[in-house]
Structure formats: structure tokens, C-alpha cells
Design a protein around this motif. Structure first.
Motif, PDB file in Angstrom:
ATOM      1  N   VAL A 226       0.863  -1.161   0.000  1.00  0.00           N
ATOM      2  CA  VAL A 226       0.000   0.000   0.000  1.00  0.00           C
ATOM      3  C   VAL A 226       0.910   1.223   0.000  1.00  0.00           C
ATOM      4  CG1 VAL A 226      -1.743   1.322   1.271  1.00  0.00           C
ATOM      5  CG2 VAL A 226      -1.855  -1.164   1.255  1.00  0.00           C
ATOM      6  N   ASP A 303      -8.940  -3.969   3.765  1.00  0.00           N
ATOM      7  CA  ASP A 303      -9.569  -2.709   4.122  1.00  0.00           C
ATOM      8  C   ASP A 303      -8.551  -1.760   4.741  1.00  0.00           C
ATOM      9  OD1 ASP A 303     -11.870  -3.919   3.278  1.00  0.00           O
ATOM     10  OD2 ASP A 303     -12.951  -3.733   5.193  1.00  0.00           O
ATOM     11  N   ASP A 304      -8.809  -0.449   4.642  1.00  0.00           N
ATOM     12  CA  ASP A 304      -7.861   0.544   5.164  1.00  0.00           C
ATOM     13  C   ASP A 304      -7.597   0.351   6.653  1.00  0.00           C
ATOM     14  OD1 ASP A 304      -7.672   1.655   2.668  1.00  0.00           O
ATOM     15  OD2 ASP A 304      -9.022   3.339   3.075  1.00  0.00           O
ATOM     16  N   GLN A 308      -3.900  -0.503   8.465  1.00  0.00           N
ATOM     17  CA  GLN A 308      -3.291   0.304   9.527  1.00  0.00           C
ATOM     18  C   GLN A 308      -2.947  -0.554  10.738  1.00  0.00           C
ATOM     19  OE1 GLN A 308      -5.930   3.573  10.334  1.00  0.00           O
ATOM     20  NE2 GLN A 308      -5.773   4.401   8.253  1.00  0.00           N
TER      21      GLN A 308
END
Length: 437
Positions: A226, A303-304, A308
Motif C-alpha cells: 500500500v 480494508d484501510d 493500519q
């Protein structure tokens, strides 16, 4: 009455020794002991929150939303599409036809992938090459399936490269031995953490292709891509996939390591066109499909919020790795060249050297790990789990896993420091404190 006995096949399979260590560690823990788990490659964090929530939602949803029955043998199409996009984004020069949805198989963990790959690629009596220091289940499963093993010695950098494989090929030709049918190798390696460079992987793929050797590339310690994130369980080296360089390689991966879904029993394979139908038939008969709830939950891995969270995991691995390597440097008796490079994954592999063992009196790394667990509550894994049984290095080496968290690693290394002088005294002949019972 005739006696009913287990199969000869099952009697040839060795135990997965890290699980034996875990079993004893858990027994001590149940007795109230504090145990620092540095034996298994299991992330301390558990599955990402978004993944766990997706599983709960799937279980609690309406019948139309929570259908957890059979999927296609190859797995949920939307999940396979996400895996295909992962390869498009992360790696260079992977032709799209090699990562089509029809080539991607969602498996019951990487272990299910190994069984599918081995049975699709090899017959009883075939010879398969493995690294002399490597994941023990390769050896154990292949032997259970009736395959022969060629243990290829790793080099001084703890790697198996095209040079080592080429030497093995030539030796077999000169000695009239059977040709190699396959090679299975992980990069980053378990247990050494050594990682092939992009060029080294390319050369290995090309050699296998030229020699008609089926290359099975175990890439379970690879990460994600990413923009703006360093999402790899590797430390300064670029990850590469065999799919960039080979039309015949089988790639095996897992959600257990980087994605922290150990225990969910979910992995995947990317297979060449000539194996698609064979793998399909075997999957249908052996597993039907990978666990549907795990597949459903894994859809959230990209997913974001999940990304993270996983970035935080990688930061912890990096900190723990640096701490272990730093602490080992303070132990004068352990030569730095005997510590594998730990380029990736979450393991540090150590060779004690002949001067720090006394195997004639039972004082090898297996006994060291046993005593360390019993006396200090620290669980490391002896090298006998990973080394060529025909060699003599297994009882000289041991593996430290730093997947269990930074505090666990720091406490474990402090206890190891306290234990080390007593071990040296035992080896050097001070048997007064040694109880061999």
C-alpha cells in the motif's frame, strides 16, 4: 485373531517438534508458571478487528446474509479476485494470465496447500529437493506420501540458491541418482529468516525451468503493498514472487503470518495452467473447500483499517528482531557468523558452535532448550526440528520466534542471559549443578 496395526507410512513421520515444545510449555503454564513463548510462529495479536467482526456478522446475520455452506472448490470468487489484485499491486512483472482467478485456489491453511501441491506434482518414489535447514513439515509430509528427499546444503549465508541446486543436480548425474522432480523452498526462510534477492530467485526459477524441476515457492512470510506503508515482514530486502519468473512454479501463501489469522486455517495457492484440473479434483475430494467463515472474514484483510492495524504488527516485529540480534551480540561465546541473517519472517536462528555443546554427554541444543524451558520458563525450539536428520547440526542450533510480542521477547532474552552462564558451566564440565534426571 489378526492384529490390526497402524500404517507403515504413519510410523515414518516424525513429530513436529515445535508443537511438542508448545505442549510442554502449556503444561507448565497450566501449573501456574509464567512462560515466555518464543517457540511458535504465531502472531500475538490475533486476527485484525475488521476480520473478526466480519466473522461475527456472518454468524449473526440473516439467513440470506450468513450462508456459510460450501463454496466453489477453489474458494469464494470475490476473495480470489482480491488476491489477484494483491499480486498486481505488490510485485513487478507478473503477467496477468498467471494470476487469473481460475489459477487461484483458496486452501485450508498453507498446510492444505502443501498437501494439494505435493499430491498434484509428485508420485510415490519421486525425489524432491529441500533445503538442509528448512520447515520440517515439508520433509514429513513428502515422506508420508512416499517421496524421496534430497537435502541440499545451504550456503554460508543460510540460503539455497541456484548455485547449490546446480551442484546437487550435477552430483546426482555423476552418481547415477534419480533426477530431481521438484524443489520446495521458502523465502524468507523458516527457520533461518534468510531471504533470496530478486536476482537469486530469478536464477533459481530459470534453473528449475531448464532442468524440468517443479518449483514450489513458499511465500507465506510476504506482506502487502500500500502506498505510504512498509507492510512486509522483511527488513531492508525486496520481496519477489516466483510468478514473475516462472510459468511452471506453484506459489503457496497463507493468511496466518502477515495477516495474523493463524488458527483460521486459511491460505491460498497460485497454480500453473497444467495443474488447474488436477488441483480442482484433489481439493474436491480432500477438503471440498476451505472454511467458508474464514474466507468470508478474510475479505476484510485489505480494508484501510486492517492495513493500519497490520502496520502496527510489522513495527513490533521489527523492534523485537532488533532487540534479539542486539542481545545476542553481547554473548561472547556466540559467534556473530553463527547467527542467521534474519532478513525476513519472525525468527532468529542460532548455531551454538561445537565449543558450546557437549553432545557426547547429551548437552546439545535440544537439552539446552529443555532446561531453559524447565528452569527459566523460556520456550525456544531446537534445531532438530529443522535440520537434515542425516547431518549433525540439528542438536547444535535453535530458533527464537519473535512473533509473540516485544515484552515477551525482552523477558525471554533477559532470562536467557541469566541461564547462559549455567549452560556454559555444564558444557565445560561443571556438572555439580547439572541434574540429568
Amino acid at each position: 485373531m489378526s492384529q490390526i496395526i497402524p500404517s507403515r507410512r504413519s510410523s515414518t513421520v516424525q513429530s513436529f517438534k515445535v508443537m511438542d515444545v508448545l505442549q510442554r510449555a502449556n503444561q507448565l503454564e497450566s501449573q501456574g508458571r509464567t512462560i515466555y513463548h518464543c517457540e511458535v510462529g504465531q502472531p500475538e495479536s490475533g486476527a485484525p478487528q475488521n476480520v473478526s467482526r466480519a466473522a461475527v456478522d456472518a454468524l449473526n446475520g440473516s439467513p440470506s446474509e450468513s450462508r456459510l455452506g460450501y463454496t466453489d472448490a477453489f474458494g469464494l470468487v470475490p476473495l480470489r479476485e482480491k488476491i489477484a489484485r494483491h499480486y498486481e499491486k505488490k510485485y513487478e512483472h507478473v503477467p496477468k494470465d498467471r494470476i487469473g482467478v481460475d489459477r487461484i485456489v483458496v486452501t485450508t491453511g498453507s498446510s492444505g496447500g502443501f498437501l494439494l501441491a505435493f499430491t498434484a506434482c509428485f508420485d510415490v518414489g519421486d525425489t524432491v529437493a529441500i533445503a538442509s535447514s528448512g520447515y520440517p513439515c515439508y520433509r514429513n509430509i513428502l515422506q508420508a506420501l512416499g517421496c524421496h528427499l534430497a537435502n541440499v546444503p545451504i550456503n554460508e549465508e543460510f540460503k539455497l540458491t541456484a548455485a547449490e541446486l546446480h551442484k546437487e543436480i550435477n552430483q546426482r548425474k555423476n552418481q547415477g541418482l534419480e533426477k530431481l522432480k521438484g524443489l520446495i523452498l521458502s523465502s524468507p526462510s523458516n527457520p533461518t529468516g534468510a531471504m533470496l534477492s530478486v536476482e537469486e530467485l530469478k536464477e533459481l526459477c530459470e534453473l528449475c525451468q531448464d532442468e524440468g524441476i517443479r518449483f514450489l515457492s513458499d511465500e507465506i512470510y510476504h506482506g502487502e503493498f500500500v502506498v505510504g506503508f512498509v507492510l512486509s515482514i522483511s527488513y531492508g530486502k525486496q520481496e519477489a514472487t516466483a510468478l514473475s519468473f516462472s510459468t511452471s512454479a506453484v506459489v503457496i501463501n497463507s493468511f496466518s503470518k502477515y495477516y495474523s489469522m493463524s488458527g483460521w486455517r486459511l491460505g491460498w495457492m497460485v497454480v500453473p495452467s497444467d495443474l488447474v484440473e488436477s488441483i480442482n479434483v484433489l481439493q474436491q475430494n480432500m477438503f471440498i473447500n476451505a472454511p467458508t467463515i474464514s474466507q468470508t472474514a478474510a475479505m476484510k484483510c485489505w480494508d484501510d483499517g486492517t492495513i493500519q492495524e497490520l502496520e502496527g504488527h510489522v513495527a513490533k516485529y521489527r523492534e523485537s528482531r532488533e532487540f534479539i540480534l542486539k542481545e545476542l551480540k553481547t554473548i561472547d561465546e556466540i559467534d556473530s557468523k553463527n547467527v542467521a541473517p534474519a532478513d525476513g519472517g519472525f525468527y532468529v536462528y542460532v548455531d551454538l558452535g561445537e565449543e558450546n555443546v557437549d553432545r557426547e554427554n547429551g548437552l546439545g541444543s535440544s537439552e539446552m532448550c529443555r532446561l531453559l524451558l524447565e528452569e527459566e520458563g523460556v520456550a525456544f525450539t531446537p534445531g532438530t526440528d529443522f535440520e537434515d536428520p542425516a547431518g549433525n547440526l540439528g542438536d547444535r542450533r535453535f530458533r527464537i520466534s519473535y512473533a509473540g510480542g516485544t515484552s515477551t521477547v525482552k523477558n525471554a532474552m533477559e532470562s536467557f542471559h541469566n541461564f547462559w552462564p549455567t549452560w556454559i558451566n555444564r558444557v565445560k564440565g561443571d556438572k555439580k549443578t547439572y541434574d540429568h534426571s
